[in-house]
Design an enzyme around this catalytic site. Structure first.
Site, PDB file in Angstrom:
ATOM      1  N   SER A 164       0.548  -0.883   0.125  1.00  0.00           N
ATOM      2  CA  SER A 164       0.323   0.157   0.004  1.00  0.00           C
ATOM      3  C   SER A 164       1.001   1.326  -0.563  1.00  0.00           C
ATOM      4  CB  SER A 164      -0.698  -0.053   1.293  1.00  0.00           C
ATOM      5  OG  SER A 164      -1.382   0.907   1.623  1.00  0.00           O
ATOM      6  N   GLY A 165       0.748   1.882  -0.498  1.00  0.00           N
ATOM      7  CA  GLY A 165       1.325   3.299  -0.947  1.00  0.00           C
ATOM      8  C   GLY A 165       2.201   3.214  -1.821  1.00  0.00           C
ATOM      9  N   GLY A 195       2.368   3.619  -5.046  1.00  0.00           N
ATOM     10  CA  GLY A 195       2.253   3.794  -6.181  1.00  0.00           C
ATOM     11  C   GLY A 195       1.401   3.311  -7.531  1.00  0.00           C
ATOM     12  N   LYS A 196       1.299   1.780  -7.535  1.00  0.00           N
ATOM     13  CA  LYS A 196       0.548   0.517  -8.161  1.00  0.00           C
ATOM     14  C   LYS A 196      -0.752   2.199  -8.836  1.00  0.00           C
ATOM     15  CE  LYS A 196      -1.067  -1.683  -4.866  1.00  0.00           C
ATOM     16  NZ  LYS A 196      -0.736  -1.129  -3.729  1.00  0.00           N
ATOM     17  N   GLY A 197      -1.354   2.418  -7.956  1.00  0.00           N
ATOM     18  CA  GLY A 197      -3.121   3.640  -8.921  1.00  0.00           C
ATOM     19  C   GLY A 197      -2.300   4.591  -9.892  1.00  0.00           C
ATOM     20  N   ARG A 217     -13.026   6.862   0.317  1.00  0.00           N
ATOM     21  CA  ARG A 217     -12.858   7.029   0.271  1.00  0.00           C
ATOM     22  C   ARG A 217     -13.886   8.858  -0.551  1.00  0.00           C
ATOM     23  NH1 ARG A 217      -7.202   4.662  -1.300  1.00  0.00           N
ATOM     24  NH2 ARG A 217      -6.655   3.816   0.571  1.00  0.00           N
ATOM     25  N   ARG A 245      -0.429  11.459   1.327  1.00  0.00           N
ATOM     26  CA  ARG A 245      -1.843  10.885   0.921  1.00  0.00           C
ATOM     27  C   ARG A 245      -3.430  11.564   1.690  1.00  0.00           C
ATOM     28  NH1 ARG A 245      -3.360   4.869  -2.091  1.00  0.00           N
ATOM     29  NH2 ARG A 245      -3.693   4.433   0.361  1.00  0.00           N
ATOM     30  N   ARG A 269      -1.188  -0.812   7.332  1.00  0.00           N
ATOM     31  CA  ARG A 269      -0.502  -1.812   5.962  1.00  0.00           C
ATOM     32  C   ARG A 269       0.840  -1.803   5.871  1.00  0.00           C
ATOM     33  NH1 ARG A 269      -4.290   1.119   1.523  1.00  0.00           N
ATOM     34  NH2 ARG A 269      -5.904   0.437   3.007  1.00  0.00           N
ATOM     35  N   ASN A 280       9.649   2.120  -7.335  1.00  0.00           N
ATOM     36  CA  ASN A 280       9.043   3.036  -7.954  1.00  0.00           C
ATOM     37  C   ASN A 280       9.840   3.888  -7.145  1.00  0.00           C
ATOM     38  OD1 ASN A 280       7.228   5.537  -8.673  1.00  0.00           O
ATOM     39  ND2 ASN A 280       5.456   4.440  -8.011  1.00  0.00           N
ATOM     40  N   ASP A 281      10.814   4.265  -7.290  1.00  0.00           N
ATOM     41  CA  ASP A 281      11.815   5.183  -6.574  1.00  0.00           C
ATOM     42  C   ASP A 281      11.229   6.978  -7.828  1.00  0.00           C
ATOM     43  OD1 ASP A 281      13.208   6.825  -5.041  1.00  0.00           O
ATOM     44  OD2 ASP A 281      15.652   6.308  -5.061  1.00  0.00           O
TER      45      ASP A 281
HETATM   46  N1  ATP Z   1       7.608   7.586  -7.220  1.00  0.00           N
HETATM   47  C1  ATP Z   1       7.057   8.228  -6.711  1.00  0.00           C
HETATM   48  N2  ATP Z   1       7.342   9.264  -5.883  1.00  0.00           N
HETATM   49  C2  ATP Z   1       6.348   9.822  -5.087  1.00  0.00           C
HETATM   50  N3  ATP Z   1       5.036  10.535  -4.515  1.00  0.00           N
HETATM   51  C3  ATP Z   1       4.990   8.763  -5.160  1.00  0.00           C
HETATM   52  C4  ATP Z   1       5.804   8.207  -6.455  1.00  0.00           C
HETATM   53  N4  ATP Z   1       4.621   7.788  -6.907  1.00  0.00           N
HETATM   54  C5  ATP Z   1       3.353   7.208  -6.034  1.00  0.00           C
HETATM   55  N5  ATP Z   1       3.424   8.526  -5.062  1.00  0.00           N
HETATM   56  C6  ATP Z   1       2.447   8.924  -4.440  1.00  0.00           C
HETATM   57  O1  ATP Z   1       2.340   7.969  -3.126  1.00  0.00           O
HETATM   58  C7  ATP Z   1       1.379   7.770  -2.694  1.00  0.00           C
HETATM   59  C8  ATP Z   1      -0.060   6.420  -3.083  1.00  0.00           C
HETATM   60  O2  ATP Z   1       0.373   5.990  -4.779  1.00  0.00           O
HETATM   61  P1  ATP Z   1      -0.911   5.468  -4.750  1.00  0.00           P
HETATM   62  O3  ATP Z   1      -2.200   5.506  -3.757  1.00  0.00           O
HETATM   63  O4  ATP Z   1      -0.252   5.209  -6.103  1.00  0.00           O
HETATM   64  O5  ATP Z   1      -0.425   4.197  -3.600  1.00  0.00           O
HETATM   65  P2  ATP Z   1      -1.165   2.600  -4.142  1.00  0.00           P
HETATM   66  O6  ATP Z   1      -0.002   1.992  -4.358  1.00  0.00           O
HETATM   67  O7  ATP Z   1      -1.988   2.393  -5.452  1.00  0.00           O
HETATM   68  O8  ATP Z   1      -1.815   2.245  -2.785  1.00  0.00           O
HETATM   69  P3  ATP Z   1      -2.657   0.936  -1.913  1.00  0.00           P
HETATM   70  O9  ATP Z   1      -2.617   0.259  -2.144  1.00  0.00           O
HETATM   71  O10 ATP Z   1      -3.177   1.732  -0.550  1.00  0.00           O
HETATM   72  O11 ATP Z   1      -4.053   2.146  -2.995  1.00  0.00           O
HETATM   73  C9  ATP Z   1       0.296   8.936  -3.685  1.00  0.00           C
HETATM   74  O12 ATP Z   1      -0.412  10.301  -3.100  1.00  0.00           O
HETATM   75  C10 ATP Z   1       0.932   9.039  -5.096  1.00  0.00           C
HETATM   76  O13 ATP Z   1       0.864  10.326  -5.141  1.00  0.00           O
HETATM   77  N1  LIG Z   2      -6.624  -9.630  -2.910  1.00  0.00           N
HETATM   78  C1  LIG Z   2      -7.160  -8.039  -3.716  1.00  0.00           C
HETATM   79  N2  LIG Z   2      -6.617  -7.342  -3.659  1.00  0.00           N
HETATM   80  C2  LIG Z   2      -6.807  -5.714  -3.569  1.00  0.00           C
HETATM   81  C3  LIG Z   2      -8.591  -6.025  -4.717  1.00  0.00           C
HETATM   82  N3  LIG Z   2      -8.767  -4.752  -4.566  1.00  0.00           N
HETATM   83  C4  LIG Z   2      -7.685  -3.804  -3.892  1.00  0.00           C
HETATM   84  N4  LIG Z   2      -6.766  -4.625  -3.365  1.00  0.00           N
HETATM   85  C5  LIG Z   2      -5.607  -4.570  -2.645  1.00  0.00           C
HETATM   86  O1  LIG Z   2      -5.656  -3.704  -1.445  1.00  0.00           O
HETATM   87  C6  LIG Z   2      -5.099  -2.820  -1.086  1.00  0.00           C
HETATM   88  C7  LIG Z   2      -5.338  -1.866   0.071  1.00  0.00           C
HETATM   89  O2  LIG Z   2      -6.221  -1.089  -0.888  1.00  0.00           O
HETATM   90  P1  LIG Z   2      -6.676   0.525  -0.993  1.00  0.00           P
HETATM   91  O3  LIG Z   2      -7.886   0.885  -2.558  1.00  0.00           O
HETATM   92  O4  LIG Z   2      -7.740   0.234   0.139  1.00  0.00           O
HETATM   93  O5  LIG Z   2      -6.074   1.625  -0.662  1.00  0.00           O
HETATM   94  C8  LIG Z   2      -3.427  -2.670  -1.928  1.00  0.00           C
HETATM   95  O6  LIG Z   2      -2.491  -3.054  -2.172  1.00  0.00           O
HETATM   96  C9  LIG Z   2      -4.365  -2.940  -3.706  1.00  0.00           C
HETATM   97  O7  LIG Z   2      -3.457  -3.444  -4.185  1.00  0.00           O
HETATM   98  C10 LIG Z   2      -8.813  -7.313  -4.833  1.00  0.00           C
HETATM   99  O8  LIG Z   2      -9.530  -7.275  -5.477  1.00  0.00           O
HETATM  100  N5  LIG Z   2      -7.806  -8.102  -4.260  1.00  0.00           N
END
Ligand code: ATP
Ligand SMILES: Nc1nc2c(ncn2[C@@H]2O[C@H](COP(=O)(O)O)[C@@H](O)[C@H]2O)c(=O)[nH]1
Length: 432
Positions: free
Chosen positions: A144-145, A147-149, A175, A268, A279, A302-303
Site C-alpha cells: 500500500s502506498g 504507487g500502483k494506482g 474515500r 496521501r 499497512r 518506484n523511486d
Molecule cells: N515515485 C513516487 N514518488 C513520490 N510519490 C509517489 C510516487 N509514486 C506515487 N506517489 C504518491 O504516493 C501516494 C500513494 O500512491 P498510490 O495511491 O498510487 O499507491 P497505491 O500503491 O495504489 O496504494 P494502495 O495500495 O493503498 O491503493 C500518492 O499520493 C502518490 O501520488
Molecule cells: N487481493 C486483492 N487485493 C486488492 C483488490 N483490490 C485492491 N486490492 C489491494 O488492497 C490494498 C488496499 O487497497 P486500498 O484501495 O484500500 O488502498 C492494495 O494493496 C490493493 O492492491 C482485489 O480485488 N483483490
C-alpha cells in the site's frame, strides 16, 4: 475420426421413473459422463429464470443436486448439449443473443475437481464461451502506498483505448473522491461472502482488515470490450491468480524503502495514523514475498515516478516500438473461404465454409447439433436433405483455453456455405 451425433433433447421424465421428482417443467437434456448422468433443465415457469442441473449417479442409483458455481446462462428458449473431452458439456442455448449463446458446464475439469475436494460435495461450474483470444491481463501488485494506482492511472490516461481497469469489490468504506462501480464495487461483507461461495470471484483476500476481491465478471467485462485488463491487487491475490486458469503478466512494484512508503501514505492522507501503521506492518511481509516468492514475472522499483512509468511501458511493449494509441479489437466481419471435411453416415463430406470473425455467434434459434472430432456442426432445425443447410455453422473447439471460474476462450466459428457444391473442389467423397 468418426461420426458422433450427440444431441439429446428429449423428455426425460419418463426415462427416470424411479420416483425422483425432476423439477423441470420446460425442457431438459441429459448427458452421460462415466457412471453419472447430468440432466440440465430449465423451467418455463416465469418465476424461475435459471437453469438447473441434477445428477443421476448410476453406480449408487441416486439423484444428487450439485453445488453450481459460476455465472449461469440467462433464461432462454431451449438448448442443445454436447459432451467435450469427458470433462465439460457444451450447452448451446436457443433464442439467446449472439454474445450469450455458448456455455460450458464443467463437470470434471481440474477446477471442478479442486472445488469438489474443498467442499466435499458434488460440484459443477458454468463458464461462458467466447470467440478468439484476449490479450493477457496485467496484474500489478505491491504494498500500500507504493504507487500502483498512480502508475495504472498514468497508463490508462495515455492509452485509454488499450487498457481497462478490473473494478474490484471491497468491504472497506469509500474515500471521499471514490465512486462506486468506478474505483471499487463497495459492498457488504455478507453479500461478498455469498458471491465468493457461489464461485463468482477469481480471487479474494483479507487485506488490512477488509475483504477485497476480483470478480470473474470484472476481468471478463474488460476483455469483452476488446481492452487489456489491468488488476491492482495485493500479493495474496496475485498468488491466487497465478494459481488460477487466468494467464496473466505479473508485475511487482517495490518501494525504495519502507520509510518512503510511510511518507507517501502520510502525504496521501486517506488513512488514519493507526491504519497507516497496519499497512506498513503488512508491507514488510509483502515486499519480502514479492521479491522472493516466484509469483512475479517482473519487479519494478518506484523511486522516481517517471522512470518507473517508462520501465513499465517498456515491459508492456509500449516504449515506441508499438503505436502510442493502439486501437481495441474491432468486431470485424472478415470472411475467409475455408474447406472443411467431416465424416457422416460413411461418407467424407467436403464443404466450403466462410470464417466470420465477428465477436457474436448468430445461431439459428432452433437447431440440431452434432460433434465430429473437434468440430460442432449446428444446423437449423428445418427438415433438410442431410447436407449442411442454410444458416448452418461450425464451431471449432480444438483450441479452447481458460474455463471456470472465467470465460472459456478460443472458440472459432465458421459459417457453412449454403451452396457447398458450387465449385469443383467441393463434393461428397466415399470413405475408402
Ligand atoms: N515515485 C513516487 N514518488 C513520490 N510519490 C509517489 C510516487 N509514486 C506515487 N506517489 C504518491 O504516493 C501516494 C500513494 O500512491 P498510490 O495511491 O498510487 O499507491 P497505491 O500503491 O495504489 O496504494 P494502495 O495500495 O493503498 O491503493 C500518492 O499520493 C502518490 O501520488
Ligand atoms: N487481493 C486483492 N487485493 C486488492 C483488490 N483490490 C485492491 N486490492 C489491494 O488492497 C490494498 C488496499 O487497497 P486500498 O484501495 O484500500 O488502498 C492494495 O494493496 C490493493 O492492491 C482485489 O480485488 N483483490
Amino acid at each position: 475420426m468418426g461420426e458422433a451425433p450427440v444431441i439429446y433433447v428429449e423428455n426425460l421424465k419418463d426415462r427416470f421413473s424411479n420416483g425422483f421428482n425432476l423439477r423441470f417443467k420446460g425442457f431438459e437434456t441429459s448427458i452421460d459422463v462415466g457412471d453419472k448422468t447430468f440432466v440440465i433443465g430449465s423451467n418455463n415457469n416465469d418465476s424461475i429464470s435459471s437453469i438447473e442441473v441434477q445428477i443421476y449417479d448410476k453406480s449408487k442409483g441416486k439423484w444428487v443436486i450439485p453445488t453450481v458455481l459460476g455465472t449461469e446462462p440467462k433464461r432462454y428458449e431451449g438448448h442443445s448439449a454436447i459432451l467435450l473431452n469427458e470433462d465439460r458439456i457444451m450447452v448451446i442455448t436457443w433464442g439467446s443473443t449472439p454474445d450469450d449463446c455458448i456455455w460450458f458446464l464443467e463437470v470434471d475439469t481440474e477446477y471442478v475437481k479442486q472445488q469438489k475436494k474443498a467442499s466435499g460435495t458434488e460440484v459443477v461450474a458454468w463458464s461462458k464461451g467466447v470467440r478468439g483470444d484476449a490479450e493477457k491481463p496485467v496484474v500489478i501488485s505491491g504494498p500500500s502506498g507504493v504507487g500502483k494506482g498512480t502508475l495504472i492511472n498514468m497508463l490508462m490516461k495515455e492509452f485509454p483505448t488499450m487498457f481497462g481497469f478490473s473494478v474490484s469489490h471491497t468491504t472497506r468504506a469509500p474515500r471521499s473522491m471514490e465512486k462506486n462501480g468506478v474505483h471499487y464495487h463497495f459492498t457488504e461483507r455478507s453479500i461478498m461472502e455469498k458471491d465468493i461461495k457461489d464461485g463468482k470471484f477469481l480471487e479474494f483476500a483479507s487485506v488490512h482488515g477488509n475483504l477485497y476481491g476480483t470478480s470473474t465478471e470484472a476481468v471478463e467485462a474488460v476483455a469483452d470490450s476488446g481492452k487489456r485488463c489491468i488488476l491492482d491487487i495485493d500479493v495474496q491475490g496475485a498468488k491466487s491468480v497465478r494459481a488460477s486458469s487466468l494467464d496473466a503478466v505479473f508485475i511487482f512494484i517495490s518501494p525504495p524503502s519502507v520509510a518512503k512508503l510511510e511518507e507517501r501514505l502520510h502525504l496521501r492522507g486517506t488513512e488514519t495514523q493507526e491504519q497507516i501503521q497496519k499497512r506498513l506492518q503488512n508491507a514488510k511481509a509483502e515486499i519480502e514475498q514479492g521479491k522472493s516468492s516466484g509469483i512475479f514475472d517482473h519487479i519494478l522499483c518506484n523511486d522516481h515516478l517517471e522512470k518507473c512509468y517508462d520501465d513499465l511501458k517498456k515491459l508492456l511493449g509500449l516504449d515506441g516500438t508499438t503505436s502510442t494509441n493502439p486501437k481495441p479489437c474491432k468486431k470485424s466481419h472478415l470472411l475467409i473461404n475455408y474447406i472443411l471435411h467431416y465424416k457422416a453416415k460413411g461418407l467424407t463430406i467436403y464443404t466450403k465454409i466462410s470464417i466470420t470473425a465477428s465477436k457474436g455467434i448468430n445461431l439459428p434459434s432452433k437447431h440440431a447439433a452434432s460433434k465430429i472430432n473437434n468440430k460442432i456442426l449446428i444446423k437449423s432445425e428445418t427438415p433438410g436433405s442431410g447436407n449442411p443447410s442454410k444458416n448452418s455453422i461450425v464451431l471449432d473447439v480444438s483450441l479452447l483455453k481458460g474455463g471456470a471460474p472465467s470465460r472459456t476462450r478460443g472458440l472459432n466459428v465458421y459459417a457453412v456455405d449454403p451452396n457447398p457444391f458450387s465449385d469443383s473442389l467441393n463434393g461428397i467423397h466415399k470413405l475408402s
